[in-house]
Motif scaffolding. Structure first.
Motif, PDB file in Angstrom:
ATOM      1  N   ALA A 146      66.541  56.189  53.441  1.00 48.97           N
ATOM      2  CA  ALA A 146      66.649  55.042  52.549  1.00 48.97           C
ATOM      3  C   ALA A 146      65.428  54.925  51.653  1.00 48.97           C
ATOM      4  CB  ALA A 146      66.830  53.761  53.367  1.00 48.97           C
ATOM      5  N   LEU A 147      64.246  55.160  52.204  1.00 47.91           N
ATOM      6  CA  LEU A 147      63.017  55.072  51.409  1.00 47.91           C
ATOM      7  C   LEU A 147      63.000  56.127  50.306  1.00 47.91           C
ATOM      8  CD1 LEU A 147      60.441  54.462  54.276  1.00 47.91           C
ATOM      9  CD2 LEU A 147      61.153  52.798  52.541  1.00 47.91           C
ATOM     10  N   LEU A 148      63.423  57.338  50.616  1.00 49.01           N
ATOM     11  CA  LEU A 148      63.427  58.373  49.589  1.00 49.01           C
ATOM     12  C   LEU A 148      64.522  58.115  48.560  1.00 49.01           C
ATOM     13  CD1 LEU A 148      65.760  60.910  49.735  1.00 49.01           C
ATOM     14  CD2 LEU A 148      64.670  61.176  51.963  1.00 49.01           C
ATOM     15  N   ASP A 149      65.620  57.504  48.976  1.00 46.05           N
ATOM     16  CA  ASP A 149      66.679  57.171  48.030  1.00 46.05           C
ATOM     17  C   ASP A 149      66.211  56.099  47.045  1.00 46.05           C
ATOM     18  OD1 ASP A 149      68.431  58.996  49.115  1.00 46.05           O
ATOM     19  OD2 ASP A 149      69.494  57.541  50.359  1.00 46.05           O
ATOM     20  N   LEU A 193      65.881  56.740  42.928  1.00 40.92           N
ATOM     21  CA  LEU A 193      66.540  55.925  41.907  1.00 40.92           C
ATOM     22  C   LEU A 193      65.518  55.201  41.035  1.00 40.92           C
ATOM     23  CD1 LEU A 193      69.292  55.349  40.828  1.00 40.92           C
ATOM     24  CD2 LEU A 193      69.481  53.383  42.363  1.00 40.92           C
ATOM     25  N   GLN A 194      64.384  54.796  41.606  1.00 45.79           N
ATOM     26  CA  GLN A 194      63.321  54.212  40.793  1.00 45.79           C
ATOM     27  C   GLN A 194      62.790  55.215  39.779  1.00 45.79           C
ATOM     28  OE1 GLN A 194      60.473  52.609  43.652  1.00 45.79           O
ATOM     29  NE2 GLN A 194      61.008  50.541  43.024  1.00 45.79           N
ATOM     30  N   ASP A 195      62.647  56.469  40.197  1.00 48.52           N
ATOM     31  CA  ASP A 195      62.218  57.506  39.262  1.00 48.52           C
ATOM     32  C   ASP A 195      63.130  57.555  38.049  1.00 48.52           C
ATOM     33  OD1 ASP A 195      60.094  58.374  40.831  1.00 48.52           O
ATOM     34  OD2 ASP A 195      61.228  59.994  41.772  1.00 48.52           O
ATOM     35  N   HIS A 196      64.427  57.364  38.292  1.00 50.66           N
ATOM     36  CA  HIS A 196      65.417  57.503  37.219  1.00 50.66           C
ATOM     37  C   HIS A 196      65.584  56.227  36.396  1.00 50.66           C
ATOM     38  CE1 HIS A 196      68.861  59.599  35.367  1.00 50.66           C
ATOM     39  NE2 HIS A 196      69.431  58.405  35.314  1.00 50.66           N
ATOM     40  N   LEU A 243      54.706  52.408  49.869  1.00 47.25           N
ATOM     41  CA  LEU A 243      55.027  53.740  50.377  1.00 47.25           C
ATOM     42  C   LEU A 243      55.534  54.645  49.256  1.00 47.25           C
ATOM     43  CD1 LEU A 243      56.732  52.803  53.764  1.00 47.25           C
ATOM     44  CD2 LEU A 243      54.620  54.124  53.505  1.00 47.25           C
ATOM     45  N   GLY A 244      56.339  54.075  48.362  1.00 44.76           N
ATOM     46  CA  GLY A 244      56.826  54.852  47.227  1.00 44.76           C
ATOM     47  C   GLY A 244      55.700  55.286  46.309  1.00 44.76           C
ATOM     48  N   SER A 245      54.753  54.402  46.078  1.00 39.49           N
ATOM     49  CA  SER A 245      53.620  54.739  45.210  1.00 39.49           C
ATOM     50  C   SER A 245      52.786  55.860  45.819  1.00 39.49           C
ATOM     51  CB  SER A 245      52.745  53.501  44.978  1.00 39.49           C
ATOM     52  OG  SER A 245      53.466  52.501  44.279  1.00 39.49           O
ATOM     53  N   ARG A 246      52.584  55.800  47.145  1.00 41.23           N
ATOM     54  CA  ARG A 246      51.823  56.856  47.807  1.00 41.23           C
ATOM     55  C   ARG A 246      52.587  58.177  47.758  1.00 41.23           C
ATOM     56  NH1 ARG A 246      47.308  59.338  48.263  1.00 41.23           N
ATOM     57  NH2 ARG A 246      46.595  59.867  50.369  1.00 41.23           N
ATOM     58  N   GLY A 287      75.569  69.226  38.248  1.00 40.82           N
ATOM     59  CA  GLY A 287      75.445  68.883  36.839  1.00 40.82           C
ATOM     60  C   GLY A 287      74.130  68.201  36.503  1.00 40.82           C
ATOM     61  N   ASP A 288      73.971  67.862  35.231  1.00 37.78           N
ATOM     62  CA  ASP A 288      72.729  67.269  34.738  1.00 37.78           C
ATOM     63  C   ASP A 288      72.461  65.884  35.326  1.00 37.78           C
ATOM     64  OD1 ASP A 288      72.319  69.502  33.186  1.00 37.78           O
ATOM     65  OD2 ASP A 288      73.188  68.624  31.367  1.00 37.78           O
ATOM     66  N   LEU A 289      73.512  65.193  35.778  1.00 37.64           N
ATOM     67  CA  LEU A 289      73.341  63.841  36.304  1.00 37.64           C
ATOM     68  C   LEU A 289      73.161  63.812  37.821  1.00 37.64           C
ATOM     69  CD1 LEU A 289      75.919  61.874  34.105  1.00 37.64           C
ATOM     70  CD2 LEU A 289      73.424  61.947  33.872  1.00 37.64           C
ATOM     71  N   SER A 290      73.122  64.964  38.445  1.00 39.59           N
ATOM     72  CA  SER A 290      72.921  65.018  39.889  1.00 39.59           C
ATOM     73  C   SER A 290      71.442  64.874  40.231  1.00 39.59           C
ATOM     74  CB  SER A 290      73.444  66.347  40.450  1.00 39.59           C
ATOM     75  OG  SER A 290      73.102  66.477  41.824  1.00 39.59           O
ATOM     76  N   LEU A 291      71.136  63.974  41.165  1.00 38.90           N
ATOM     77  CA  LEU A 291      69.764  63.781  41.635  1.00 38.90           C
ATOM     78  C   LEU A 291      69.575  64.324  43.055  1.00 38.90           C
ATOM     79  CD1 LEU A 291      68.931  60.147  40.405  1.00 38.90           C
ATOM     80  CD2 LEU A 291      68.492  62.336  39.259  1.00 38.90           C
ATOM     81  N   VAL A 292      70.484  65.169  43.497  1.00 47.02           N
ATOM     82  CA  VAL A 292      70.446  65.649  44.875  1.00 47.02           C
ATOM     83  C   VAL A 292      69.162  66.430  45.152  1.00 47.02           C
ATOM     84  CG1 VAL A 292      71.572  67.156  46.558  1.00 47.02           C
ATOM     85  CG2 VAL A 292      72.952  65.644  45.119  1.00 47.02           C
ATOM     86  N   GLU A 293      68.769  67.319  44.253  1.00 46.79           N
ATOM     87  CA  GLU A 293      67.540  68.084  44.463  1.00 46.79           C
ATOM     88  C   GLU A 293      66.307  67.183  44.378  1.00 46.79           C
ATOM     89  OE1 GLU A 293      67.310  71.552  42.039  1.00 46.79           O
ATOM     90  OE2 GLU A 293      69.170  72.426  42.824  1.00 46.79           O
ATOM     91  N   ASN A 294      66.360  66.157  43.530  1.00 42.52           N
ATOM     92  CA  ASN A 294      65.262  65.186  43.470  1.00 42.52           C
ATOM     93  C   ASN A 294      65.111  64.464  44.801  1.00 42.52           C
ATOM     94  OD1 ASN A 294      66.732  65.420  40.730  1.00 42.52           O
ATOM     95  ND2 ASN A 294      64.694  64.718  40.131  1.00 42.52           N
ATOM     96  N   GLN A 295      66.249  64.151  45.438  1.00 43.59           N
ATOM     97  CA  GLN A 295      66.198  63.502  46.749  1.00 43.59           C
ATOM     98  C   GLN A 295      65.504  64.400  47.770  1.00 43.59           C
ATOM     99  OE1 GLN A 295      70.621  62.547  46.335  1.00 43.59           O
ATOM    100  NE2 GLN A 295      69.995  61.005  47.845  1.00 43.59           N
ATOM    101  N   VAL A 296      65.787  65.693  47.727  1.00 46.34           N
ATOM    102  CA  VAL A 296      65.152  66.620  48.664  1.00 46.34           C
ATOM    103  C   VAL A 296      63.650  66.659  48.440  1.00 46.34           C
ATOM    104  CG1 VAL A 296      65.015  69.017  49.401  1.00 46.34           C
ATOM    105  CG2 VAL A 296      67.251  67.998  48.921  1.00 46.34           C
TER     106      VAL A 296
END
Length: 334
Positions: free
Chosen positions: A155-158, A162-165, A37-40, A303-312
């Motif tokens: 949970a899937l998007l989280d 984190l895998q992206d990072h 699912l993550g790959s798709r 800040g630069d270490l926030s992944l909140v927008e990436n989660q969205v």
């Protein structure tokens, strides 16, 4: 009904077998399925970045969202995802439905199911409501959050974020901080991240931990959900590869479990000093909506270490992947 068409180019991946027609929580998914699912979702993200994107994979399908609680990110991203895949999406707010006239949950969903809908995306304040619905309808049921029980697509998007990072998650340490007791995100995240081999350190006020949890090893009572509870937030975040701050769910607390929110921020909030205890470059995540300055300081949240927008962003593409899989299960996926 949904045409089993996939017009976007797919790369090869592990097959998603239909263990269940519904997505009620992540415990029904294997690590391989989570990865697929993550790959798709990544493919969808790349397609959206390179060109205006519209798929026909759910063309002719009807998806209803039925939310008994307020939502912005989850409801809007599901609506956007369904429309991007070609489905007709209809949003139903319980506050403006016949529920306000006394109609039962069962009669409401039976009415919708009788219309021949393909999928029902449900958020409900009572744990287990989507499971109850799934037993009574023909439509696919996707849990968009039920009480303090589960929030599988979060949970899937989280996991994807984190895998992206970090890349490979196996052996990584995630600090999960805050209101564990009332958090459906915490429960689903623990299950999903543990499936991916992540060690989880917990910290939060003792009154906001599940019953029976004490400092040291604990679990959700499900095999493979072991976590370590720490007495202080400093101990939990020390050498962590990432930090997940949970929303303080004041609306679910009715018995004075927290005497003062300012005290919570002082003792448990994530700030620059506490973040410095984590591994260098450790990111900070939050499922939203954020009580900024309470669970996490403003400078860290933006800040630069926030992944909140990436989660969205990942919320949209992951929900596209989920809808495509569960609503068009007979398509060719390899």
């Amino acid at each position: 009904m949904i045409a089993n068409l996939v017009t976007a180019t797919r790369s090869s991946g592990a097959p998603l077998t239909a263990d269940s027609k519904h997505l009620l929580d992540v415990d029904s998914l294997s690590p391989e399925q989570i990865q697929t699912l993550g790959s798709r979702a990544i493919e969808f993200r790349q397609l959206r970045a390179s060109q205006p994107f519209k798929s026909d994979s759910l063309r002719g399908g009807s998806i209803y969202t039925l939310f008994f609680e307020n939502s912005t990110r989850t409801r809007v991203s599901f609506e956007h995802a369904g429309k991007a895949l070609g489905a007709d999406v209809i949003n139903i707010a319980a506050s403006t439905s016949s529920v306000n006239k006394g109609e039962s949950l069962l009669n409401t969903v039976l009415t919708l199911d009788a219309m021949g809908i393909d999928a029902l995306i449900v958020r409900h304040p009572h744990s287990g409501a989507p499971h109850f619905i799934a037993r009574h309808v023909n439509a696919v049921v996707i849990n968009a959050g039920d009480g303090a029980h589960g929030h599988p697509t979060q949970a899937l998007l989280d996991v994807l974020t984190l895998q992206d990072h970090l890349g490979n998650l196996k052996g990584a340490k995630l600090a999960l901080i805050g209101d564990i007791l009332h958090s459906r995100v915490a429960r689903s995240d623990i299950i999903a991240f543990r499936k991916m081999g992540v060690e989880i350190a917990i910290a939060g006020p003792p009154t906001l931990l599940p019953e029976g949890w004490t400092p040291g090893p604990n679990s959700l009572g499900i095999p493979g959900t072991e976590v370590t509870v720490h007495e202080t937030v400093e101990d939990a975040v020390r050498d962590a590869d990432a930090i997940m701050c949970l929303r303080l769910q004041l609306e679910r607390q009715t018995s004075g479990l927290l005497p003062d929110v300012n005290e919570y921020s002082r003792v448990w909030g994530i700030n620059a000093e506490r973040l410095a205890l984590a591994s260098p470059g450790a990111p900070v995540m939050h499922p939203g909506p954020m009580n900024e300055g309470l669970e996490v300081s403003t400078d860290i949240a933006h800040g630069d270490l926030s992944l909140v927008e990436n989660q969205v962003e990942n919320g949209l593409v992951m929900r596209m992947a989920v809808l495509e899989h569960f609503c068009a299960p007979t398509r060719e996926i390899a």
